[in-house]
Design a protein around this motif. Sequence first.
Motif, PDB file in Angstrom:
ATOM      1  N   VAL A 112     -23.780  69.839  -9.407  1.00 14.85           N
ATOM      2  CA  VAL A 112     -22.401  69.392  -9.214  1.00 14.85           C
ATOM      3  C   VAL A 112     -21.609  69.549 -10.513  1.00 14.85           C
ATOM      4  CG1 VAL A 112     -20.915  67.437  -8.634  1.00 14.85           C
ATOM      5  CG2 VAL A 112     -23.036  67.822  -7.362  1.00 14.85           C
ATOM      6  N   GLY A 113     -22.223  69.168 -11.632  1.00 11.09           N
ATOM      7  CA  GLY A 113     -21.555  69.327 -12.911  1.00 11.09           C
ATOM      8  C   GLY A 113     -21.227  70.773 -13.210  1.00 11.09           C
ATOM      9  N   GLU A 114     -22.151  71.655 -12.879  1.00 12.26           N
ATOM     10  CA  GLU A 114     -21.927  73.076 -13.140  1.00 12.26           C
ATOM     11  C   GLU A 114     -20.826  73.637 -12.243  1.00 12.26           C
ATOM     12  OE1 GLU A 114     -25.192  75.875 -14.546  1.00 12.26           O
ATOM     13  OE2 GLU A 114     -24.903  76.567 -12.481  1.00 12.26           O
ATOM     14  N   GLN A 115     -20.788  73.219 -10.963  1.00 10.77           N
ATOM     15  CA  GLN A 115     -19.693  73.700 -10.112  1.00 10.77           C
ATOM     16  C   GLN A 115     -18.357  73.141 -10.596  1.00 10.77           C
ATOM     17  OE1 GLN A 115     -19.919  74.586  -6.028  1.00 10.77           O
ATOM     18  NE2 GLN A 115     -17.957  73.650  -5.537  1.00 10.77           N
ATOM     19  N   ALA A 116     -18.332  71.877 -10.999  1.00  9.19           N
ATOM     20  CA  ALA A 116     -17.090  71.318 -11.532  1.00  9.19           C
ATOM     21  C   ALA A 116     -16.636  72.104 -12.758  1.00  9.19           C
ATOM     22  CB  ALA A 116     -17.279  69.846 -11.872  1.00  9.19           C
ATOM     23  N   LEU A 117     -17.574  72.526 -13.587  1.00  9.10           N
ATOM     24  CA  LEU A 117     -17.241  73.372 -14.730  1.00  9.10           C
ATOM     25  C   LEU A 117     -16.682  74.712 -14.259  1.00  9.10           C
ATOM     26  CD1 LEU A 117     -17.378  74.273 -17.733  1.00  9.10           C
ATOM     27  CD2 LEU A 117     -19.748  74.984 -17.269  1.00  9.10           C
ATOM     28  N   ALA A 118     -17.334  75.326 -13.275  1.00  8.41           N
ATOM     29  CA  ALA A 118     -16.870  76.619 -12.762  1.00  8.41           C
ATOM     30  C   ALA A 118     -15.448  76.510 -12.202  1.00  8.41           C
ATOM     31  CB  ALA A 118     -17.830  77.120 -11.680  1.00  8.41           C
ATOM     32  N   LEU A 119     -15.184  75.430 -11.484  1.00  8.88           N
ATOM     33  CA  LEU A 119     -13.843  75.219 -10.933  1.00  8.88           C
ATOM     34  C   LEU A 119     -12.826  75.008 -12.053  1.00  8.88           C
ATOM     35  CD1 LEU A 119     -14.755  72.862  -7.948  1.00  8.88           C
ATOM     36  CD2 LEU A 119     -14.203  75.291  -7.832  1.00  8.88           C
TER      37      LEU A 119
END
Length: 334
Positions: A112-119
């Motif tokens: 989730v943290g990585e997707q939030a970073l990607a977004l």
Amino acid sequence: MSVIAVAAAPHVRELFLDPGTAAALRRLGEVRLPADGADVGDEAVLARLLADADVVVTGWGTAPLTAAVLAAAPRLRLLAHTGAGVKPFVTPESFARGVRVTQAGDAMAYAVGEQALALTLAMLHRLHRFDHALRSGADWASAKDAPPRRELRGATVGVVGASRTGRAYLGLVRTFGARVLVADPYLSDAEAVALGVERVGLEELLARSPVLSLHAPVLPETIGMIGAPELALLPDRALLVNTARSALVDETALLAELRTGRIDAALDVFDAEPLPVDHPFRRLPNVLLTPHEAAGTVESRRRAGAIVVAEIDRFLRGRQLAHEVRPEQLARMG
């Protein structure tokens, strides 16, 4: 031999239990699976599956441990959930009966943290606006006409909620060189120092954050915590990322703010899921959408399965659980 009932549909079992993890589970006891086509969301089906089970593994769509289910499962002593949120499955009756609860939320935090970073990165570089313009038929020059693009390095990022996902995200953005503010009433000053962040109140965080990422649980005090007054505090051209829960944000107020074009948003969660095909979010060029899949990496699912098996092993050996949820903790979980 202990009986371990896996109360999950076949596609859920395939996601969380790879062949090696499934084999490890079978070494711990007799594994019981639902009959082909059986719906474990049906209490009667679940009750039959748990008739002589000591442990139940739950997944999306599993029915709760109601009094009727518990009455049919006199040996049940542990519920091990493949996800993070156990509220749909546990009940006051299950805790009263002494059924212990564990979950695999730690497995999903990094994904989730990585997707939030990607977004965050996608919005900073206005990729969503460029993509929308080109796909909608805009000419080349018009497609280039986007708000100024910014880098994450040196940016101020506000994080609401120092949860597992919040900590994963803030660690990642700090690696990119961002300054991080955190609003969380449960975060101590000492913890903030250890995390390398500045602890501030919500209003100050909103006013100072060109990038805002939400990672709080859904509690009575957090429902609708980001409404029209809070959105108005955000700087012009701010970016909002929500991979947590839609209930944290007043969706009507967010839509109104987005329609002005003043801010952009990346959303993985929505009040209505599936998101209706005619929802206004789908048509806005300043909105980046994903279908509630932030935690859905292969690695995240495999980690979750491994955590569940390890917890069952600890339980059966009489050892301390690493991820137990106690009744008093449930109120603080989203």
